[in-house]
Design an enzyme around this catalytic site. Structure first.
Site, PDB file in Angstrom:
ATOM      1  N   ASP A  88     -14.850 -13.492   0.682  1.00  0.00           N
ATOM      2  CA  ASP A  88     -15.754 -14.087   1.678  1.00  0.00           C
ATOM      3  C   ASP A  88     -15.150 -15.380   2.219  1.00  0.00           C
ATOM      4  O   ASP A  88     -14.253 -15.964   1.602  1.00  0.00           O
ATOM      5  CB  ASP A  88     -17.155 -14.348   1.098  1.00  0.00           C
ATOM      6  CG  ASP A  88     -17.161 -15.411  -0.005  1.00  0.00           C
ATOM      7  OD1 ASP A  88     -16.187 -15.478  -0.782  1.00  0.00           O
ATOM      8  OD2 ASP A  88     -18.137 -16.182  -0.082  1.00  0.00           O
ATOM      9  N   GLU A 153     -18.381 -16.383  -3.163  1.00  0.00           N
ATOM     10  CA  GLU A 153     -17.855 -17.636  -3.724  1.00  0.00           C
ATOM     11  C   GLU A 153     -18.296 -18.823  -2.880  1.00  0.00           C
ATOM     12  O   GLU A 153     -18.693 -19.854  -3.408  1.00  0.00           O
ATOM     13  CB  GLU A 153     -16.324 -17.583  -3.795  1.00  0.00           C
ATOM     14  CG  GLU A 153     -15.725 -18.638  -4.733  1.00  0.00           C
ATOM     15  CD  GLU A 153     -15.530 -20.003  -4.095  1.00  0.00           C
ATOM     16  OE1 GLU A 153     -15.377 -20.975  -4.851  1.00  0.00           O
ATOM     17  OE2 GLU A 153     -15.537 -20.113  -2.854  1.00  0.00           O
ATOM     18  N   GLU A 154     -18.238 -18.662  -1.565  1.00  0.00           N
ATOM     19  CA  GLU A 154     -18.524 -19.800  -0.687  1.00  0.00           C
ATOM     20  C   GLU A 154     -20.016 -20.133  -0.623  1.00  0.00           C
ATOM     21  O   GLU A 154     -20.401 -21.122  -0.008  1.00  0.00           O
ATOM     22  CB  GLU A 154     -17.969 -19.546   0.735  1.00  0.00           C
ATOM     23  CG  GLU A 154     -16.454 -19.337   0.798  1.00  0.00           C
ATOM     24  CD  GLU A 154     -15.638 -20.596   0.491  1.00  0.00           C
ATOM     25  OE1 GLU A 154     -16.206 -21.594   0.023  1.00  0.00           O
ATOM     26  OE2 GLU A 154     -14.412 -20.549   0.714  1.00  0.00           O
ATOM     27  N   ASP A 180      -6.421 -19.856  -5.522  1.00  0.00           N
ATOM     28  CA  ASP A 180      -7.476 -20.296  -4.606  1.00  0.00           C
ATOM     29  C   ASP A 180      -7.485 -21.819  -4.511  1.00  0.00           C
ATOM     30  O   ASP A 180      -8.533 -22.446  -4.452  1.00  0.00           O
ATOM     31  CB  ASP A 180      -8.836 -19.763  -5.117  1.00  0.00           C
ATOM     32  CG  ASP A 180      -9.960 -19.985  -4.113  1.00  0.00           C
ATOM     33  OD1 ASP A 180      -9.676 -20.140  -2.914  1.00  0.00           O
ATOM     34  OD2 ASP A 180     -11.134 -20.004  -4.550  1.00  0.00           O
ATOM     35  N   HIS A 213     -46.813 -41.132  17.435  1.00  0.00           N
ATOM     36  CA  HIS A 213     -46.440 -42.096  18.469  1.00  0.00           C
ATOM     37  C   HIS A 213     -46.081 -43.406  17.759  1.00  0.00           C
ATOM     38  O   HIS A 213     -46.894 -43.945  17.006  1.00  0.00           O
ATOM     39  CB  HIS A 213     -47.629 -42.297  19.408  1.00  0.00           C
ATOM     40  CG  HIS A 213     -47.285 -43.070  20.644  1.00  0.00           C
ATOM     41  ND1 HIS A 213     -46.900 -44.395  20.604  1.00  0.00           N
ATOM     42  CD2 HIS A 213     -47.268 -42.702  21.949  1.00  0.00           C
ATOM     43  CE1 HIS A 213     -46.671 -44.817  21.847  1.00  0.00           C
ATOM     44  NE2 HIS A 213     -46.880 -43.796  22.680  1.00  0.00           N
TER      45      HIS A 213
HETATM   46  N1  BES Z   1     -11.010 -22.616  -2.906  1.00  0.00           N
HETATM   47  C1  BES Z   1     -12.105 -23.515  -2.993  1.00  0.00           C
HETATM   48  C2  BES Z   1     -12.037 -24.394  -4.235  1.00  0.00           C
HETATM   49  C3  BES Z   1     -10.979 -25.459  -4.224  1.00  0.00           C
HETATM   50  C4  BES Z   1     -10.891 -26.357  -3.175  1.00  0.00           C
HETATM   51  C5  BES Z   1     -10.131 -25.564  -5.293  1.00  0.00           C
HETATM   52  C6  BES Z   1      -9.919 -27.333  -3.187  1.00  0.00           C
HETATM   53  C7  BES Z   1      -9.162 -26.540  -5.316  1.00  0.00           C
HETATM   54  C8  BES Z   1      -9.064 -27.434  -4.262  1.00  0.00           C
HETATM   55  C9  BES Z   1     -13.413 -22.724  -3.010  1.00  0.00           C
HETATM   56  O1  BES Z   1     -13.418 -21.659  -2.101  1.00  0.00           O
HETATM   57  C10 BES Z   1     -14.553 -23.625  -2.606  1.00  0.00           C
HETATM   58  O2  BES Z   1     -14.629 -23.981  -1.458  1.00  0.00           O
HETATM   59  N2  BES Z   1     -15.422 -23.969  -3.556  1.00  0.00           N
HETATM   60  C11 BES Z   1     -16.630 -24.686  -3.288  1.00  0.00           C
HETATM   61  C12 BES Z   1     -17.568 -24.364  -4.419  1.00  0.00           C
HETATM   62  C13 BES Z   1     -19.025 -24.399  -4.070  1.00  0.00           C
HETATM   63  C14 BES Z   1     -19.410 -23.518  -2.910  1.00  0.00           C
HETATM   64  C15 BES Z   1     -19.847 -24.048  -5.292  1.00  0.00           C
HETATM   65  C16 BES Z   1     -16.359 -26.177  -3.226  1.00  0.00           C
HETATM   66  O3  BES Z   1     -15.466 -26.692  -3.905  1.00  0.00           O
HETATM   67  O4  BES Z   1     -17.061 -26.851  -2.463  1.00  0.00           O
HETATM   68 MN    MN Z   2     -11.711 -20.567  -2.230  1.00  0.00          MN
HETATM   69 MN    MN Z   3     -13.828 -22.438  -0.075  1.00  0.00          MN
END
Ligand code: BES
Ligand code: MN
Ligand code: MN
Length: 459
Positions: A88, A153-154, A180, A213
Protein backbone atom coordinates in the site's frame (compact mmCIF):
# COMPACT_ATOMS: atom_id res chain seq x y z
CA UNK A 1 25.83 -17.12 -7.16
CA UNK A 2 27.55 -15.79 -10.26
CA UNK A 3 24.87 -17.06 -12.62
CA UNK A 4 22.22 -15.47 -10.39
CA UNK A 5 24.03 -12.14 -10.57
CA UNK A 6 24.40 -12.54 -14.35
CA UNK A 7 20.67 -13.08 -14.60
CA UNK A 8 20.03 -9.89 -12.61
CA UNK A 9 22.40 -7.90 -14.81
CA UNK A 10 20.89 -9.29 -18.02
CA UNK A 11 17.33 -8.55 -16.97
CA UNK A 12 17.95 -5.12 -15.52
CA UNK A 13 15.73 -3.23 -17.96
CA UNK A 14 12.91 -5.75 -17.89
CA UNK A 15 12.80 -5.47 -14.07
CA UNK A 16 12.32 -1.73 -14.38
CA UNK A 17 9.55 -2.13 -16.97
CA UNK A 18 7.73 -4.48 -14.64
CA UNK A 19 8.24 -2.17 -11.70
CA UNK A 20 6.55 0.57 -13.72
CA UNK A 21 3.49 -1.65 -14.06
CA UNK A 22 3.47 -2.29 -10.32
CA UNK A 23 3.75 1.42 -9.54
CA UNK A 24 0.85 2.22 -11.87
CA UNK A 25 -1.67 0.68 -9.46
CA UNK A 26 -2.90 3.40 -7.04
CA UNK A 27 -2.94 1.25 -3.89
CA UNK A 28 -3.74 4.08 -1.48
CA UNK A 29 -4.86 2.30 1.67
CA UNK A 30 -6.17 5.38 3.46
CA UNK A 31 -8.79 6.37 0.88
CA UNK A 32 -12.06 4.40 0.60
CA UNK A 33 -12.29 5.37 -3.08
CA UNK A 34 -9.24 3.15 -3.71
CA UNK A 35 -10.32 -0.10 -2.03
CA UNK A 36 -10.61 -1.87 -5.35
CA UNK A 37 -7.21 -0.56 -6.46
CA UNK A 38 -5.64 -1.86 -3.28
CA UNK A 39 -7.16 -5.27 -3.96
CA UNK A 40 -6.02 -5.16 -7.59
CA UNK A 41 -2.51 -4.40 -6.35
CA UNK A 42 -2.66 -7.37 -3.95
CA UNK A 43 -3.72 -9.59 -6.84
CA UNK A 44 -1.00 -8.22 -9.09
CA UNK A 45 1.56 -8.94 -6.37
CA UNK A 46 0.24 -12.48 -5.86
CA UNK A 47 0.27 -13.17 -9.63
CA UNK A 48 3.81 -11.86 -9.86
CA UNK A 49 4.90 -14.16 -7.05
CA UNK A 50 3.35 -17.14 -8.81
CA UNK A 51 5.02 -16.12 -12.05
CA UNK A 52 8.49 -16.01 -10.53
CA UNK A 53 8.00 -19.50 -9.15
CA UNK A 54 6.75 -19.13 -5.59
CA UNK A 55 4.44 -22.13 -5.37
CA UNK A 56 2.11 -21.47 -2.46
CA UNK A 57 0.61 -18.00 -2.87
CA UNK A 58 -2.68 -16.72 -1.53
CA UNK A 59 -4.60 -13.58 -0.65
CA UNK A 60 -5.52 -13.61 2.99
CA UNK A 61 -8.65 -11.63 3.70
CA UNK A 62 -8.88 -9.28 6.68
CA UNK A 63 -11.70 -6.93 7.67
CA UNK A 64 -9.64 -4.34 5.77
CA UNK A 65 -7.19 -4.76 2.90
CA UNK A 66 -5.89 -8.25 2.05
CA UNK A 67 -2.50 -9.65 3.02
CA UNK A 68 -0.49 -11.31 0.25
CA UNK A 69 1.16 -14.47 1.51
CA UNK A 70 3.52 -16.82 -0.30
CA UNK A 71 6.08 -19.42 0.61
CA UNK A 72 8.80 -21.53 -0.93
CA UNK A 73 10.03 -24.18 1.48
CA UNK A 74 12.36 -26.29 -0.64
CA UNK A 75 15.62 -25.72 1.24
CA UNK A 76 15.51 -28.46 3.81
CA UNK A 77 17.64 -27.77 6.87
CA UNK A 78 18.39 -24.21 5.76
CA UNK A 79 17.16 -21.16 7.69
CA UNK A 80 13.73 -19.71 6.92
CA UNK A 81 13.54 -16.05 6.01
CA UNK A 82 10.33 -14.20 6.73
CA UNK A 83 10.24 -11.30 4.31
CA UNK A 84 7.86 -8.50 5.26
CA UNK A 85 6.91 -5.44 3.22
CA UNK A 86 3.89 -3.39 2.22
CA UNK A 87 2.21 -2.88 -1.13
CA UNK A 88 0.00 0.00 0.00
CA UNK A 89 1.03 3.61 -0.50
CA UNK A 90 0.31 7.05 0.94
CA UNK A 91 -2.17 9.49 -0.63
CA UNK A 92 -0.69 11.76 -3.31
CA UNK A 93 -1.99 15.21 -2.40
CA UNK A 94 -1.00 17.94 -3.14
CA UNK A 95 -1.24 16.62 -6.69
CA UNK A 96 -0.23 19.89 -8.40
CA UNK A 97 3.26 19.65 -6.93
CA UNK A 98 4.06 16.41 -8.80
CA UNK A 99 6.27 16.93 -11.84
CA UNK A 100 4.87 13.78 -13.45
CA UNK A 101 1.67 11.91 -12.56
CA UNK A 102 2.16 9.83 -9.37
CA UNK A 103 0.86 6.64 -10.97
CA UNK A 104 2.67 6.92 -14.29
CA UNK A 105 6.17 5.94 -13.33
CA UNK A 106 8.62 8.23 -15.12
CA UNK A 107 12.40 7.96 -15.25
CA UNK A 108 14.47 11.11 -14.92
CA UNK A 109 18.21 11.21 -14.17
CA UNK A 110 18.37 7.54 -13.30
CA UNK A 111 15.55 7.75 -10.79
CA UNK A 112 12.05 6.35 -11.13
CA UNK A 113 9.37 8.79 -9.99
CA UNK A 114 6.06 7.47 -8.68
CA UNK A 115 4.11 7.10 -5.45
CA UNK A 116 5.41 3.95 -3.78
CA UNK A 117 8.74 3.91 -5.68
CA UNK A 118 10.74 4.02 -2.45
CA UNK A 119 8.01 3.36 0.14
CA UNK A 120 7.65 0.47 -0.30
CA UNK A 121 6.71 -1.15 -3.63
CA UNK A 122 10.11 -0.55 -5.24
CA UNK A 123 11.91 -2.19 -2.33
CA UNK A 124 9.44 -5.08 -2.17
CA UNK A 125 9.90 -5.62 -5.89
CA UNK A 126 13.66 -5.70 -5.44
CA UNK A 127 13.26 -8.82 -3.28
CA UNK A 128 10.78 -10.42 -5.68
CA UNK A 129 13.32 -9.97 -8.48
CA UNK A 130 16.10 -11.43 -6.32
CA UNK A 131 13.87 -14.44 -5.65
CA UNK A 132 13.10 -14.71 -9.36
CA UNK A 133 16.80 -14.69 -10.20
CA UNK A 134 17.53 -17.52 -7.76
CA UNK A 135 14.50 -19.56 -8.81
CA UNK A 136 15.13 -19.25 -12.53
CA UNK A 137 18.86 -20.08 -12.27
CA UNK A 138 18.93 -23.37 -10.41
CA UNK A 139 15.25 -23.56 -9.57
CA UNK A 140 15.88 -23.08 -5.92
CA UNK A 141 16.56 -20.57 -3.22
CA UNK A 142 19.41 -21.00 -0.72
CA UNK A 143 16.93 -20.45 2.13
CA UNK A 144 13.27 -21.15 2.77
CA UNK A 145 11.18 -18.05 2.24
CA UNK A 146 7.85 -16.90 3.65
CA UNK A 147 6.58 -13.64 2.23
CA UNK A 148 4.10 -11.40 4.08
CA UNK A 149 3.06 -8.27 2.20
CA UNK A 150 0.43 -6.12 3.80
CA UNK A 151 -1.91 -3.50 2.39
CA UNK A 152 -2.43 -1.49 5.57
CA UNK A 153 1.03 -0.41 6.70
CA UNK A 154 0.43 3.25 5.93
CA UNK A 155 -2.75 3.25 8.02
CA UNK A 156 -1.17 1.62 11.05
CA UNK A 157 -1.14 -2.12 10.18
CA UNK A 158 -4.68 -2.38 11.54
CA UNK A 159 -5.14 -6.12 11.05
CA UNK A 160 -1.61 -7.44 10.89
CA UNK A 161 -1.01 -7.95 14.59
CA UNK A 162 -3.93 -10.33 14.98
CA UNK A 163 -2.88 -12.17 11.78
CA UNK A 164 0.62 -12.71 13.21
CA UNK A 165 -0.77 -13.90 16.54
CA UNK A 166 -3.28 -16.24 14.89
CA UNK A 167 -0.84 -17.65 12.33
CA UNK A 168 2.09 -18.00 14.68
CA UNK A 169 2.94 -21.58 13.62
CA UNK A 170 2.61 -20.93 9.93
CA UNK A 171 4.87 -17.89 10.15
CA UNK A 172 7.62 -19.60 12.16
CA UNK A 173 11.02 -18.57 10.78
CA UNK A 174 14.63 -17.86 11.72
CA UNK A 175 15.01 -14.26 10.67
CA UNK A 176 12.84 -11.34 9.60
CA UNK A 177 14.03 -9.36 6.57
CA UNK A 178 12.61 -5.94 5.73
CA UNK A 179 13.53 -3.36 3.10
CA UNK A 180 11.43 -0.32 3.97
CA UNK A 181 13.90 2.31 5.13
CA UNK A 182 16.37 4.75 3.58
CA UNK A 183 20.16 4.46 3.38
CA UNK A 184 22.05 7.13 5.31
CA UNK A 185 23.01 9.04 2.19
CA UNK A 186 23.73 8.55 -1.51
CA UNK A 187 26.64 6.15 -1.85
CA UNK A 188 26.41 5.20 1.84
CA UNK A 189 24.63 1.83 2.05
CA UNK A 190 23.22 1.24 5.51
CA UNK A 191 21.73 -1.23 7.90
CA UNK A 192 19.09 0.17 10.20
CA UNK A 193 19.39 -1.17 13.75
CA UNK A 194 16.69 0.86 15.49
CA UNK A 195 13.31 2.39 14.72
CA UNK A 196 11.19 4.74 16.76
CA UNK A 197 7.75 3.83 18.02
CA UNK A 198 4.67 5.98 17.66
CA UNK A 199 1.56 7.07 19.42
CA UNK A 200 -0.99 9.28 17.68
CA UNK A 201 -4.11 11.19 18.85
CA UNK A 202 -6.79 13.52 17.67
CA UNK A 203 -7.78 16.23 20.13
CA UNK A 204 -11.18 17.90 19.76
CA UNK A 205 -12.11 20.93 21.85
CA UNK A 206 -15.68 22.13 21.80
CA UNK A 207 -16.56 25.55 23.17
CA UNK A 208 -20.21 25.92 22.22
CA UNK A 209 -22.87 24.04 20.26
CA UNK A 210 -22.32 26.23 17.19
CA UNK A 211 -20.18 29.08 15.87
CA UNK A 212 -21.00 32.45 17.43
CA UNK A 213 -20.91 36.10 16.36
CA UNK A 214 -17.66 37.34 17.87
CA UNK A 215 -19.12 40.77 18.51
CA UNK A 216 -22.22 39.60 20.33
CA UNK A 217 -20.58 36.78 22.27
CA UNK A 218 -16.88 37.71 22.32
CA UNK A 219 -15.92 38.14 25.97
CA UNK A 220 -18.48 35.69 27.35
CA UNK A 221 -16.92 32.37 26.37
CA UNK A 222 -13.52 30.79 25.86
CA UNK A 223 -12.45 30.50 22.24
CA UNK A 224 -11.54 26.82 21.56
CA UNK A 225 -8.92 27.80 18.94
CA UNK A 226 -7.19 29.94 21.50
CA UNK A 227 -7.53 27.30 24.22
CA UNK A 228 -6.07 24.72 21.85
CA UNK A 229 -3.06 26.96 21.25
CA UNK A 230 -2.62 27.37 25.00
CA UNK A 231 -2.96 23.64 25.62
CA UNK A 232 -0.45 22.75 22.90
CA UNK A 233 1.99 25.30 24.24
CA UNK A 234 1.99 23.33 27.50
CA UNK A 235 3.40 20.25 25.78
CA UNK A 236 7.00 21.43 25.34
CA UNK A 237 9.22 23.95 27.05
CA UNK A 238 11.37 26.41 25.17
CA UNK A 239 14.37 24.13 25.10
CA UNK A 240 12.32 21.51 23.22
CA UNK A 241 11.78 19.24 26.20
CA UNK A 242 8.43 17.49 26.45
CA UNK A 243 6.56 18.51 29.60
CA UNK A 244 4.27 15.48 30.00
CA UNK A 245 5.24 14.27 33.52
CA UNK A 246 7.05 10.93 33.42
CA UNK A 247 7.48 11.08 29.64
CA UNK A 248 11.24 10.50 29.75
CA UNK A 249 11.23 7.90 32.55
CA UNK A 250 11.82 4.88 30.29
CA UNK A 251 13.98 6.53 27.63
CA UNK A 252 17.13 4.49 27.20
CA UNK A 253 20.13 6.74 27.68
CA UNK A 254 22.49 6.96 24.71
CA UNK A 255 25.78 5.35 25.65
CA UNK A 256 28.99 7.31 25.18
CA UNK A 257 30.07 4.74 22.60
CA UNK A 258 26.94 5.24 20.58
CA UNK A 259 27.29 9.01 20.72
CA UNK A 260 30.84 8.67 19.40
CA UNK A 261 29.49 6.57 16.52
CA UNK A 262 26.86 9.23 15.78
CA UNK A 263 29.62 11.84 15.63
CA UNK A 264 31.47 9.83 13.01
CA UNK A 265 28.57 9.71 10.55
CA UNK A 266 29.13 11.75 7.39
CA UNK A 267 26.54 14.42 8.15
CA UNK A 268 26.59 18.00 6.92
CA UNK A 269 24.21 19.99 9.05
CA UNK A 270 24.23 23.09 6.88
CA UNK A 271 23.45 21.08 3.77
CA UNK A 272 20.67 19.26 5.63
CA UNK A 273 19.14 22.55 6.76
CA UNK A 274 19.26 24.01 3.27
CA UNK A 275 17.77 20.88 1.71
CA UNK A 276 14.68 21.11 3.91
CA UNK A 277 14.54 24.90 3.63
CA UNK A 278 14.50 25.68 7.36
CA UNK A 279 15.71 29.13 8.49
CA UNK A 280 17.20 27.42 11.54
CA UNK A 281 17.17 23.93 12.97
CA UNK A 282 15.50 23.39 16.33
CA UNK A 283 15.37 20.47 18.73
CA UNK A 284 15.88 19.20 22.21
CA UNK A 285 18.81 20.87 23.94
CA UNK A 286 21.87 18.75 24.61
CA UNK A 287 21.57 16.48 21.56
CA UNK A 288 22.87 16.60 18.01
CA UNK A 289 20.49 16.74 15.05
CA UNK A 290 21.12 13.08 14.19
CA UNK A 291 20.46 12.05 17.79
CA UNK A 292 17.28 14.13 17.87
CA UNK A 293 15.82 12.54 14.74
CA UNK A 294 16.50 8.95 15.67
CA UNK A 295 17.47 8.26 19.26
CA UNK A 296 15.36 10.83 21.12
CA UNK A 297 11.56 10.96 21.44
CA UNK A 298 9.50 13.82 20.01
CA UNK A 299 6.13 15.47 20.31
CA UNK A 300 4.70 16.84 17.07
CA UNK A 301 1.56 18.63 15.97
CA UNK A 302 0.63 16.92 12.69
CA UNK A 303 -2.42 19.02 11.89
CA UNK A 304 -4.56 21.84 13.22
CA UNK A 305 -7.91 23.25 12.26
CA UNK A 306 -10.42 25.68 13.59
CA UNK A 307 -12.61 28.60 12.62
CA UNK A 308 -12.61 30.59 9.43
CA UNK A 309 -9.74 29.90 7.04
CA UNK A 310 -11.29 31.13 3.78
CA UNK A 311 -10.35 34.32 2.00
CA UNK A 312 -11.18 37.61 3.65
CA UNK A 313 -12.38 38.08 7.22
CA UNK A 314 -15.23 36.59 9.18
CA UNK A 315 -15.94 37.68 12.72
CA UNK A 316 -16.71 34.42 14.39
CA UNK A 317 -15.94 32.44 17.52
CA UNK A 318 -15.47 28.87 16.30
CA UNK A 319 -17.40 26.17 18.10
CA UNK A 320 -14.64 23.64 17.58
CA UNK A 321 -10.89 23.32 17.40
CA UNK A 322 -9.06 20.18 16.40
CA UNK A 323 -5.45 19.02 16.46
CA UNK A 324 -3.74 15.82 15.43
CA UNK A 325 -0.67 15.17 17.54
CA UNK A 326 1.80 12.35 17.78
CA UNK A 327 4.86 11.29 19.69
CA UNK A 328 7.77 9.28 18.34
CA UNK A 329 9.01 6.94 21.02
CA UNK A 330 12.40 5.34 21.62
CA UNK A 331 13.45 2.23 23.53
CA UNK A 332 12.21 1.48 26.24
CA UNK A 333 9.13 3.71 26.09
CA UNK A 334 5.78 1.96 25.64
CA UNK A 335 2.83 3.51 23.79
CA UNK A 336 0.27 2.27 26.36
CA UNK A 337 2.11 3.88 29.25
CA UNK A 338 2.73 7.10 27.30
CA UNK A 339 -0.97 7.23 26.40
CA UNK A 340 -1.91 7.20 30.07
CA UNK A 341 0.64 9.90 30.96
CA UNK A 342 -0.35 12.06 28.00
CA UNK A 343 -4.10 11.81 28.53
CA UNK A 344 -3.79 12.60 32.24
CA UNK A 345 -1.66 15.63 31.51
CA UNK A 346 -3.88 16.81 28.66
CA UNK A 347 -6.95 16.65 30.91
CA UNK A 348 -5.06 18.56 33.58
CA UNK A 349 -3.97 21.42 31.31
CA UNK A 350 -7.27 21.78 29.45
CA UNK A 351 -9.52 24.33 31.16
CA UNK A 352 -13.12 23.43 32.02
CA UNK A 353 -14.33 26.15 29.62
CA UNK A 354 -14.18 23.64 26.73
CA UNK A 355 -15.22 20.01 26.33
CA UNK A 356 -12.25 17.77 25.55
CA UNK A 357 -12.39 14.66 23.42
CA UNK A 358 -9.31 12.50 22.86
CA UNK A 359 -9.29 9.89 20.11
CA UNK A 360 -6.47 7.35 20.03
CA UNK A 361 -5.13 6.56 16.58
CA UNK A 362 -2.22 4.47 15.31
CA UNK A 363 0.60 3.40 17.54
CA UNK A 364 3.47 0.99 17.85
CA UNK A 365 6.53 0.03 19.83
CA UNK A 366 10.06 1.19 19.12
CA UNK A 367 12.62 -1.42 18.09
CA UNK A 368 16.35 -1.89 18.50
CA UNK A 369 18.77 -4.74 17.86
CA UNK A 370 22.41 -5.63 18.48
CA UNK A 371 24.42 -5.30 15.33
CA UNK A 372 26.77 -8.05 16.35
CA UNK A 373 23.99 -10.58 15.59
CA UNK A 374 25.20 -13.13 12.98
CA UNK A 375 22.28 -12.36 10.64
CA UNK A 376 22.96 -8.64 10.87
CA UNK A 377 26.60 -9.30 9.99
CA UNK A 378 25.46 -11.55 7.14
CA UNK A 379 23.41 -8.61 5.86
CA UNK A 380 26.48 -6.39 5.99
CA UNK A 381 28.39 -8.86 3.79
CA UNK A 382 25.49 -9.10 1.34
CA UNK A 383 25.28 -5.33 1.00
CA UNK A 384 29.01 -5.15 0.44
CA UNK A 385 28.63 -7.67 -2.39
CA UNK A 386 25.80 -5.66 -3.99
CA UNK A 387 27.08 -2.12 -3.43
CA UNK A 388 30.84 -2.69 -3.36
CA UNK A 389 30.97 -0.87 -0.07
CA UNK A 390 30.59 -1.91 3.54
CA UNK A 391 27.37 -0.55 5.05
CA UNK A 392 27.23 1.71 8.06
CA UNK A 393 24.81 1.19 10.94
CA UNK A 394 22.07 3.75 11.48
CA UNK A 395 19.10 4.40 13.70
CA UNK A 396 15.99 5.61 11.89
CA UNK A 397 13.36 7.97 13.21
CA UNK A 398 10.43 6.40 11.34
CA UNK A 399 8.29 3.54 12.59
CA UNK A 400 7.45 0.04 11.43
CA UNK A 401 5.35 -1.11 14.39
CA UNK A 402 5.07 -4.74 13.27
CA UNK A 403 8.81 -5.32 13.68
CA UNK A 404 8.39 -5.59 17.43
CA UNK A 405 5.26 -7.71 17.03
CA UNK A 406 7.21 -10.18 14.89
CA UNK A 407 9.98 -10.10 17.47
CA UNK A 408 7.65 -10.61 20.41
CA UNK A 409 5.30 -13.22 18.93
CA UNK A 410 7.71 -15.19 16.76
CA UNK A 411 10.93 -14.45 18.63
CA UNK A 412 12.57 -13.30 15.41
CA UNK A 413 15.75 -11.29 15.02
CA UNK A 414 15.23 -8.67 12.30
CA UNK A 415 17.48 -7.18 9.65
CA UNK A 416 16.49 -3.92 8.02
CA UNK A 417 18.32 -3.23 4.82
CA UNK A 418 16.80 -0.34 2.89
CA UNK A 419 17.92 1.21 -0.37
CA UNK A 420 15.83 4.38 -0.38
CA UNK A 421 17.52 7.76 -0.02
CA UNK A 422 16.61 10.33 2.63
CA UNK A 423 15.66 12.87 -0.05
CA UNK A 424 13.49 10.55 -2.13
CA UNK A 425 10.29 12.16 -0.85
CA UNK A 426 8.51 9.24 0.76
CA UNK A 427 4.97 10.45 1.71
CA UNK A 428 5.57 13.66 -0.28
CA UNK A 429 5.17 14.80 -3.90
CA UNK A 430 7.73 13.48 -6.42
CA UNK A 431 8.58 10.30 -4.54
CA UNK A 432 11.32 8.41 -6.37
CA UNK A 433 13.84 5.58 -6.19
CA UNK A 434 17.34 5.59 -7.57
CA UNK A 435 17.55 2.81 -10.16
CA UNK A 436 21.22 2.15 -9.44
CA UNK A 437 20.35 1.50 -5.82
CA UNK A 438 17.41 -0.64 -6.91
CA UNK A 439 19.70 -2.74 -9.12
CA UNK A 440 22.40 -3.10 -6.46
CA UNK A 441 19.61 -3.85 -4.03
CA UNK A 442 18.39 -6.79 -6.13
CA UNK A 443 21.92 -8.20 -6.13
CA UNK A 444 22.30 -7.56 -2.39
CA UNK A 445 18.96 -9.26 -1.68
CA UNK A 446 20.02 -12.36 -3.63
CA UNK A 447 23.37 -12.33 -1.80
CA UNK A 448 21.52 -11.88 1.49
CA UNK A 449 19.65 -15.16 1.05
CA UNK A 450 22.98 -16.79 0.27
CA UNK A 451 24.73 -15.25 3.29
CA UNK A 452 21.87 -16.22 5.60
CA UNK A 453 22.02 -19.79 4.39
CA UNK A 454 25.77 -19.83 5.13
CA UNK A 455 25.12 -18.69 8.71
CA UNK A 456 22.67 -21.57 9.02
CA UNK A 457 19.96 -22.15 11.58
CA UNK A 458 20.93 -20.73 14.94
CA UNK A 459 18.39 -22.66 17.01
N1 BES B 1 8.74 3.00 5.56
C1 BES B 1 8.15 3.78 6.59
C2 BES B 1 8.89 3.65 7.91
C3 BES B 1 10.23 4.33 7.97
C4 BES B 1 10.36 5.67 7.63
C5 BES B 1 11.32 3.63 8.41
C6 BES B 1 11.60 6.28 7.70
C7 BES B 1 12.55 4.23 8.48
C8 BES B 1 12.69 5.56 8.14
C9 BES B 1 6.70 3.33 6.79
O1 BES B 1 6.03 3.09 5.58
C10 BES B 1 5.93 4.43 7.48
O2 BES B 1 5.68 5.44 6.87
N2 BES B 1 5.56 4.21 8.74
C11 BES B 1 4.70 5.09 9.47
C12 BES B 1 4.07 4.25 10.55
C13 BES B 1 2.71 4.70 10.99
C14 BES B 1 1.70 4.81 9.87
C15 BES B 1 2.19 3.77 12.06
C16 BES B 1 5.50 6.23 10.08
O3 BES B 1 6.67 6.08 10.42
O4 BES B 1 4.93 7.32 10.19
MN1 MN C 1 7.15 1.95 4.33
MN1 MN D 1 5.40 5.02 4.70
Amino acid sequence: MNDVIDFINMNRDRFVDELKEYLAIPSISALPAHVEDVRRCAEWTADEMRRIGVPEVELIETPGHPIVYGQWLGAEGAPTVLFYGHYDVQPVDPLDLWESPPFEATIRNGEIYARGAADDKGQVFMHLKAMEACLSRGERLPVNIKVVLEGEEEIGSVHLDSFIREQKERLAADVLVISDSPMFDRGVPSICYALRGLTYYQIDLRGTTQDLHSGSFGGAVANPAFVLAQVLSQMKDRSGRIKVPGFYDDVRVLSDDERVEFEKLPFNEKHYRQEIGAPRLFGEKGYSTLERVSARPTFEVNGLSSGFIGEGAKTVIPALAMAKVSMRLVPDQRPDKITKLFEDYLKKVTPKTVALKITRMSGGLPWITEFSHPFVQATARAIERGFGRRPIFTREGGSIPVVSTFQEVLGLPAVLFGVGLPDENAHAPNERLDLGNFHNGVISAACLYDEISRVGRLR
